[in-house]
Design a protein around this motif. Structure first.
Motif: not given
Length: 269
Positions: A256-261, A246-251, A225-231
């Motif tokens: 850590a979550l990994g791909e939504c396969t 913040a963008a670095s932390d979001y990445a 559900g999370l966007p791939r890049r922090l707006p």
């Protein structure tokens, strides 16, 4: 009595595949095909290329999710990919399937039409196997628990603040959800540059909350559900340098979550 159904093993579908369908379907059932008939193109508008629409009648083996009774034999439409020769791949009689459905839209009130359903996606019929049903049941169990993680629809707002020591900092992000229930992410950076993060599902923002385990509903909601890049525009009032942190932390969270396969397209809507 022999059922000719596969033994328990590994599901061919990912957690996200099953969760996509389970979260969209008020009716989930295990059934066996009774008969299927391919529809002519003029009676099947909107079918994807290399697919054929079938009218199917199936016998209900068991209702896995649903509040209302169903007839012992139900009917529905399903779009299935053609075979390697480009011919319609007609479902076989007595083939076990999992169906993800909703009541037929527009049925007249009081008609008690329990003999037909509408799939939540044109292809929301999966071949049944014990491993897939086990994964499905685990997801449905999580979905009905009080406080179940809601669907994430975006980033509401957030900020990053430096800590008291050089290199320290904290990022908090607040998420939009389909239900309006609060969900937040907290990332803490230590002076040595190490980071730890947590997700809070509820009013209390807790940096010590547990990181969602993979293949759980909380993990699925975030990873898928999370966007791939922090707006960065959502971090109003935050200095440009702190927005980048913040963008670095979001990445880090996304990594850590990994791909939504997924192996199949999720239902629309």
């Amino acid at each position: 009595m022999q059922t000719n159904e596969p033994a328990t093993g590994t599901s061919p579908y990912s957690y996200a595949d099953i969760a996509d369908l389970a979260t969209a379907a008020p009716i989930v059932l295990h059934a066996r095909i009774h008969r299927a008939a391919a529809l002519k193109a003029e009676r099947a508008p909107g079918v994807a290329p290399a697919h054929t629409r079938f009218y199917v009648e199936a016998d209900v083996v068991r209702l896995i999710r649903g509040n209302d009774p169903l007839a012992a034999r139900i009917s529905y439409l399903v779009d299935l990919p053609n075979d390697a020769r480009g011919k319609p791949a007609k479902p076989k009689r007595k083939q076990p399937v999992l169906l993800f459905a909703r009541p037929v839209a527009g049925a007249a009130a009081g008609t008690n039409d329990t003999g037909s359903v509408q799939l939540v996606a044109p292809d929301a019929q999966l071949p049944w196997d014990a491993a897939t049903e086990a994964r499905l049941r685990a997801i449905l169990t999580e979905l009905v628990k009080p406080g179940a993680p809601p669907a994430i629809t975006g980033i509401a707002n957030g900020f990053h603040v430096p800590g008291t020591l050089p290199g320290e900092g904290e990022t908090q992000l607040f998420l939009n959800t389909a239900t309006g229930e609060p969900v937040s992410l907290t990332v803490l950076t230590a002076a040595d540059g190490s980071r730890r993060w947590a997700a809070a599902f509820g009013e209390i923002v807790d940096g010590s909350a547990a990181v969602p385990a993979r293949e759980t509903l909380a993990w699925y909601r975030l990873a898928c559900g999370l966007p791939r890049r922090l707006p960065l525009g959502k971090l109003a009032g935050t200095a440009p340098a702190d927005r980048q942190k913040a963008a670095s932390d979001y990445a880090v969270v996304l990594g850590a979550l990994g791909e939504c396969t997924r192996t199949r397209k999720p239902p629309e809507g």
